[in-house]
Design an enzyme around this catalytic site. Structure first.
Site, PDB file in Angstrom:
ATOM      1  N   HIS A  27       0.929  -1.181   0.078  1.00 12.29           N
ATOM      2  CA  HIS A  27      -0.053  -0.018   0.162  1.00 12.29           C
ATOM      3  C   HIS A  27       0.918   1.239   0.044  1.00 12.29           C
ATOM      4  O   HIS A  27       0.775   2.351  -0.628  1.00 12.29           O
ATOM      5  CB  HIS A  27      -0.866   0.204   1.090  1.00 12.29           C
ATOM      6  CG  HIS A  27      -1.876  -0.961   1.435  1.00 12.29           C
ATOM      7  ND1 HIS A  27      -1.984  -1.620   2.601  1.00 12.29           N
ATOM      8  CD2 HIS A  27      -2.976  -1.422   0.620  1.00 12.29           C
ATOM      9  CE1 HIS A  27      -3.178  -2.577   2.450  1.00 12.29           C
ATOM     10  NE2 HIS A  27      -3.709  -2.317   1.252  1.00 12.29           N
ATOM     11  N   LYS A  51     -17.972  -5.703   7.789  1.00 11.66           N
ATOM     12  CA  LYS A  51     -16.720  -6.266   8.093  1.00 11.66           C
ATOM     13  C   LYS A  51     -16.159  -5.713   9.397  1.00 11.66           C
ATOM     14  O   LYS A  51     -16.199  -4.573   9.659  1.00 11.66           O
ATOM     15  CB  LYS A  51     -15.590  -6.081   6.861  1.00 11.66           C
ATOM     16  CG  LYS A  51     -15.864  -6.767   5.820  1.00 11.66           C
ATOM     17  CD  LYS A  51     -14.657  -6.556   4.847  1.00 11.66           C
ATOM     18  CE  LYS A  51     -13.723  -7.661   4.543  1.00 11.66           C
ATOM     19  NZ  LYS A  51     -12.779  -7.000   3.591  1.00 11.66           N
ATOM     20  N   ARG A 100      -1.961  -6.258  -8.577  1.00  8.71           N
ATOM     21  CA  ARG A 100      -1.057  -7.132  -8.097  1.00  8.71           C
ATOM     22  C   ARG A 100      -0.861  -8.305  -9.198  1.00  8.71           C
ATOM     23  O   ARG A 100      -0.041  -8.839  -9.616  1.00  8.71           O
ATOM     24  CB  ARG A 100      -1.247  -7.798  -6.776  1.00  8.71           C
ATOM     25  CG  ARG A 100      -1.132  -6.962  -5.641  1.00  8.71           C
ATOM     26  CD  ARG A 100      -1.687  -7.362  -4.491  1.00  8.71           C
ATOM     27  NE  ARG A 100      -3.283  -7.652  -4.467  1.00  8.71           N
ATOM     28  CZ  ARG A 100      -3.960  -7.839  -3.766  1.00  8.71           C
ATOM     29  NH1 ARG A 100      -3.649  -8.297  -2.358  1.00  8.71           N
ATOM     30  NH2 ARG A 100      -5.260  -8.125  -3.847  1.00  8.71           N
ATOM     31  N   SER A 137      -3.381  -7.271   3.447  1.00  5.61           N
ATOM     32  CA  SER A 137      -3.588  -7.164   4.553  1.00  5.61           C
ATOM     33  C   SER A 137      -3.974  -8.425   5.049  1.00  5.61           C
ATOM     34  O   SER A 137      -3.537  -8.647   6.236  1.00  5.61           O
ATOM     35  CB  SER A 137      -4.612  -5.929   4.846  1.00  5.61           C
ATOM     36  OG  SER A 137      -3.911  -4.746   4.488  1.00  5.61           O
TER      37      SER A 137
END
Length: 169
Positions: A27, A51, A100, A137
């Protein structure tokens, strides 16, 4: 007011959105690169009510502010709702997203097209540094929870906070 905006110049603004639970070196790499391209980079810590994060929103904001302080042009805040609304409210014309893998592109392209269709906001895709291509994460939290060494994947302050948090669980 002083500076470029008071002189009639428009600052180039972009946003780097995410949950950042916690912020990783991946990040941070994307934010750092965006901070070289834009006058102001807003880091939007998006709130997802469904969440439960490991870190509270305010803790994430504090950690991000601390690890981006040296950039000098990063503003960090939370937001609940549509990212395009965040952009409209702050006159931000661009979203910066790290990619990614090809699987990220499939999802992010749909989001970029939707965001552009809703508001005209553009999305800039930045390829992730290969060092961080596997990094998320969620993965960091899982490995750390099982006692794995993730120190090289996080800024030291964030690693310290993660270690402390997991030690309390």
């Amino acid at each position: 007011m002083t500076g470029p905006e008071s002189e009639g110049l428009t600052l180039r603004r972009a946003v780097c959105p995410g949950s950042f639970d916690p912020i990783t070196n991946g990040h941070l790499d994307i934010i750092a690169r965006a901070s070289k391209l834009y006058d102001v980079v807003h880091v939007a810590v998006m709130i997802n009510q469904s969440k439960k994060g490991l870190f509270e929103i305010e803790e994430r904001i504090e950690l991000i502010r601390a690890v981006t302080a040296d950039f000098g042009n990063v503003e960090v805040e939370s937001f609940h709702g549509l990212l395009v609304d965040f952009c409209k409210q702050r006159d931000i014309p661009a979203i910066v997203k790290g990619l990614r893998a090809v699987s990220d592109f499939d999802y992010e392209l749909q989001m970029a097209q939707m965001n552009n269709g809703l508001s005209g906001v553009e999305t800039l895709f930045v390829p992730t540094n290969p060092t961080y291509s596997f990094l998320s994460s969620s993965l960091v939290k899982e490995v750390a929870a099982w006692g794995g060494d993730v120190a090289h994947l996080l800024p030291p302050l964030v690693h310290e906070a993660l270690t402390e948090r997991l030690g309390k669980k």
